[in-house]
Design an enzyme around this catalytic site. Structure first.
Site, PDB file in Angstrom:
ATOM      1  N   HIS A 265      13.653  -5.144  23.068  1.00  0.00           N
ATOM      2  CA  HIS A 265      13.106  -5.036  24.418  1.00  0.00           C
ATOM      3  C   HIS A 265      13.468  -6.245  25.249  1.00  0.00           C
ATOM      4  O   HIS A 265      13.502  -7.363  24.732  1.00  0.00           O
ATOM      5  CB  HIS A 265      11.579  -4.871  24.388  1.00  0.00           C
ATOM      6  CG  HIS A 265      11.067  -4.276  25.648  1.00  0.00           C
ATOM      7  ND1 HIS A 265      10.702  -5.049  26.720  1.00  0.00           N
ATOM      8  CD2 HIS A 265      10.925  -2.988  26.026  1.00  0.00           C
ATOM      9  CE1 HIS A 265      10.343  -4.251  27.705  1.00  0.00           C
ATOM     10  NE2 HIS A 265      10.468  -2.996  27.324  1.00  0.00           N
ATOM     11  N   ASP A 316       9.791   3.808  22.350  1.00  0.00           N
ATOM     12  CA  ASP A 316      10.541   5.009  21.963  1.00  0.00           C
ATOM     13  C   ASP A 316      10.648   5.218  20.456  1.00  0.00           C
ATOM     14  O   ASP A 316      10.950   6.326  20.017  1.00  0.00           O
ATOM     15  CB  ASP A 316      11.945   4.952  22.566  1.00  0.00           C
ATOM     16  CG  ASP A 316      11.904   5.045  24.076  1.00  0.00           C
ATOM     17  OD1 ASP A 316      11.173   5.910  24.575  1.00  0.00           O
ATOM     18  OD2 ASP A 316      12.582   4.249  24.746  1.00  0.00           O
TER      19      ASP A 316
HETATM   20  N1  COA Z   1      20.052  -2.764  17.942  1.00  0.00           N
HETATM   21  C1  COA Z   1      20.890  -3.757  17.570  1.00  0.00           C
HETATM   22  N2  COA Z   1      20.971  -4.920  18.212  1.00  0.00           N
HETATM   23  C2  COA Z   1      20.198  -5.082  19.288  1.00  0.00           C
HETATM   24  C3  COA Z   1      19.301  -4.107  19.730  1.00  0.00           C
HETATM   25  C4  COA Z   1      19.244  -2.919  19.006  1.00  0.00           C
HETATM   26  N3  COA Z   1      18.419  -1.941  19.368  1.00  0.00           N
HETATM   27  N4  COA Z   1      18.665  -4.541  20.820  1.00  0.00           N
HETATM   28  C5  COA Z   1      19.133  -5.755  21.060  1.00  0.00           C
HETATM   29  N5  COA Z   1      20.064  -6.090  20.143  1.00  0.00           N
HETATM   30  C6  COA Z   1      20.789  -7.336  20.044  1.00  0.00           C
HETATM   31  C7  COA Z   1      22.008  -7.349  20.950  1.00  0.00           C
HETATM   32  O1  COA Z   1      23.150  -6.850  20.305  1.00  0.00           O
HETATM   33  C8  COA Z   1      22.115  -8.816  21.254  1.00  0.00           C
HETATM   34  O2  COA Z   1      22.614  -9.456  20.127  1.00  0.00           O
HETATM   35  P1  COA Z   1      23.574 -10.739  20.203  1.00  0.00           P
HETATM   36  O3  COA Z   1      22.785 -11.772  20.954  1.00  0.00           O
HETATM   37  O4  COA Z   1      23.828 -11.077  18.782  1.00  0.00           O
HETATM   38  O5  COA Z   1      24.784 -10.268  20.949  1.00  0.00           O
HETATM   39  C9  COA Z   1      20.667  -9.245  21.408  1.00  0.00           C
HETATM   40  O6  COA Z   1      19.940  -8.367  20.538  1.00  0.00           O
HETATM   41  C10 COA Z   1      20.130  -9.122  22.823  1.00  0.00           C
HETATM   42  O7  COA Z   1      20.278  -7.766  23.225  1.00  0.00           O
HETATM   43  P2  COA Z   1      20.587  -7.264  24.680  1.00  0.00           P
HETATM   44  O8  COA Z   1      21.229  -5.917  24.603  1.00  0.00           O
HETATM   45  O9  COA Z   1      21.300  -8.327  25.455  1.00  0.00           O
HETATM   46  O10 COA Z   1      19.139  -7.133  25.250  1.00  0.00           O
HETATM   47  P3  COA Z   1      18.733  -6.504  26.625  1.00  0.00           P
HETATM   48  O11 COA Z   1      17.509  -7.202  27.039  1.00  0.00           O
HETATM   49  O12 COA Z   1      19.882  -6.487  27.578  1.00  0.00           O
HETATM   50  O13 COA Z   1      18.450  -4.965  26.289  1.00  0.00           O
HETATM   51  C11 COA Z   1      17.404  -3.095  25.345  1.00  0.00           C
HETATM   52  C12 COA Z   1      17.207  -4.489  25.936  1.00  0.00           C
HETATM   53  C13 COA Z   1      16.065  -2.452  25.181  1.00  0.00           C
HETATM   54  C14 COA Z   1      18.237  -2.251  26.327  1.00  0.00           C
HETATM   55  C15 COA Z   1      18.122  -3.224  23.992  1.00  0.00           C
HETATM   56  O14 COA Z   1      17.262  -3.885  23.067  1.00  0.00           O
HETATM   57  C16 COA Z   1      18.566  -1.898  23.452  1.00  0.00           C
HETATM   58  O15 COA Z   1      19.660  -1.427  23.808  1.00  0.00           O
HETATM   59  N6  COA Z   1      17.751  -1.220  22.581  1.00  0.00           N
HETATM   60  C17 COA Z   1      18.095   0.068  22.070  1.00  0.00           C
HETATM   61  C18 COA Z   1      17.846   1.137  23.118  1.00  0.00           C
HETATM   62  C19 COA Z   1      16.371   1.364  23.327  1.00  0.00           C
HETATM   63  O16 COA Z   1      15.602   1.491  22.400  1.00  0.00           O
HETATM   64  N7  COA Z   1      15.994   1.475  24.604  1.00  0.00           N
HETATM   65  C20 COA Z   1      14.629   1.724  24.985  1.00  0.00           C
HETATM   66  C21 COA Z   1      14.030   0.550  25.703  1.00  0.00           C
HETATM   67  S1  COA Z   1      12.319   0.786  26.030  1.00  0.00           S
END
Ligand code: COA
Length: 379
Positions: A265, A316
């Site tokens: 998140h 989710d």
């Molecule tokens: N699975 C694997 N790695 C994840 C992850 C996941 N679900 N969520 C975050 N990470 C990792 C990223 O790869 C990144 O790693 P790094 O620093 O080694 O490159 C780090 O954690 C930060 O992630 P980032 O994508 O930059 O975070 P964000 O704040 O931009 O995105 C979400 C937040 C929720 C979009 C992201 O956690 C995600 O895509 N989750 C899965 C989709 C999801 O469940 N969405 C519903 C949200 S309520």
């Protein structure tokens, strides 16, 4: 191009560190989510979706009389007119339900006598209709794609009751499932400046109409990084198949830099309070449905993600198995999210219209410079 340097260092991809507006609708403090000053734990344990919607729109909990009047108003607006159902039947159903819902809500504007009135009173009337009808619409989609007539909602029953009733094709829903649905609708009702609430506010900030703002929000919610993640969680569990493969699946996904759906998140770093509530519900409901292995697989993925990456589940992750246990088709999970979040979207639109300034950020230039046009036959 000299101006470009003004923005040097100001880039914040994904707007993580940006505070875009003031809001009194909902707020995350640490790992606690608050709607209008009440914690989500308090509301989930004690309130109803109708009451929470009133709270989000009016900045106070209703007294008994106000609650009864508001609930009646909402419930009386749940039904779809026969004329509108005829039009809905013309929308192709071999599409994702969120795409269908986006079209249906856009069409709703053309049947709404207040469509072009952007005043506060008209927006409230439209919000009642949008919130009341969103659940009916997604259930109508499910009926239409199965070649059946949509089940008409019952105005003397709650919105959660009607959701389970219409999804079940008109069969009396189980009381426990109605309570679970009501809690899920509360848990998803709002979430501060998330992607779809922001989309609502961006569209509203041009002083476009409420239906347009909500259509923008549905489009934003549809994506797998936002509301679309709940559906992806079930697809992932089904792909993994067995407990033995769960840990390796997570490790492989992390090694390949792929996202594990329902985990992580932007704001919560010590866990999402909604996920904690949903986890308990998932444990019980999967047991009742004879699919407890799906819960066990989920907890193993949850633990592995925490151990490997320090990431925790979001709303989710466990809502997926909650809905699945109640027999709800997987591709309807995100539309159910929309049927709840519409209440928050409307609250954000009210706030935006009342204290508006158009959203217009800048982009940091990263393209070519100083090129000269030449005729096509000389390129
Ligand atoms: N699975 C694997 N790695 C994840 C992850 C996941 N679900 N969520 C975050 N990470 C990792 C990223 O790869 C990144 O790693 P790094 O620093 O080694 O490159 C780090 O954690 C930060 O992630 P980032 O994508 O930059 O975070 P964000 O704040 O931009 O995105 C979400 C937040 C929720 C979009 C992201 O956690 C995600 O895509 N989750 C899965 C989709 C999801 O469940 N969405 C519903 C949200 S309520």
């Amino acid at each position: 191009m000299a101006e470009v340097n003004i923005y040097e260092g100001a880039l914040d991809k994904g707007l993580e560190g940006v505070v875009a507006c003031t809001t009194k609708v909902s707020f995350i403090v640490g790992d606690s989510l608050n709607f209008r000053g009440y914690t989500i734990d308090d509301l989930a344990a004690n309130s109803t979706f109708e009451e929470v919607t009133y709270l989000l729109w009016n900045d106070k909990l209703p007294n008994a009389q106000e609650l009864a009047a508001f609930s009646t108003q909402l419930r009386n607006e749940m039904a779809l007119s026969p004329d509108f159902i005829k039009v809905l039947k013309a929308i192709p159903t071999n599409v994702h339900p969120m795409g269908w819902l986006r079209t249906a809500v856009s069409l709703m504007a053309h049947w709404d006598s207040d469509a072009n009135d952007n005043g506060a009173e008209a927006n409230l009337r439209k919000s009642v209709r949008l919130t009341a009808k969103m659940g009916t619409l997604l259930c109508a989609f499910d009926a239409i794609r199965k070649g059946k007539e949509p089940v008409a909602p019952k105005a003397d029953k709650s919105m959660a009751w009607n959701m389970m009733y219409m999804l079940g094709g008109g069969a009396e829903p189980k009381a426990e499932h109605v309570k679970v649905m009501d809690t899920c609708l509360i848990l998803h009702a709002d979430h501060e400046l998330n992607c779809s609430a922001f989309a609502t506010r961006v569209t509203a900030s041009s002083l476009s109409d409420l239906h347009s703002a909500i259509v923008s929000a549905i489009g934003a919610l549809k994506g797998p990084l936002h509301g679309g993640a709940n559906e992806q969680v079930i697809l992932m569990l089904q792909k993994i198949g067995t407990m033995e493969k769960a840990q390796q699946f997570v490790k492989d996904a992390l090694a390949a830099k792929e996202k594990v759906m329902g985990i992580g998140h932007r704001v919560y770093k010590n866990g999402d309070p909604r996920a904690r509530i949903l986890r308990g519900m998932s444990d019980k409901l999967t047991k009742d449905a004879g699919i407890h292995h799906m819960y066990e697989m989920s907890t193993l993925i949850d633990d592995t993600m925490f151990n490997e990456k320090g990431l925790m589940p979001n709303v989710d992750f466990y809502s997926a198995t909650v809905y699945f246990s109640m027999g709800i088709p997987t591709d309807l999970f995100t539309p159910i999210f929309a049927a709840s979040r519409i209440s928050g979207w409307c609250a954000h639109a009210f706030e935006q219209y009342a204290n508006n300034r158009i959203y217009r950020p800048r982009g940091k230039w990263a393209g070519k410079e100083g090129l000269k046009w030449t005729p096509a036959n000389q390129r």
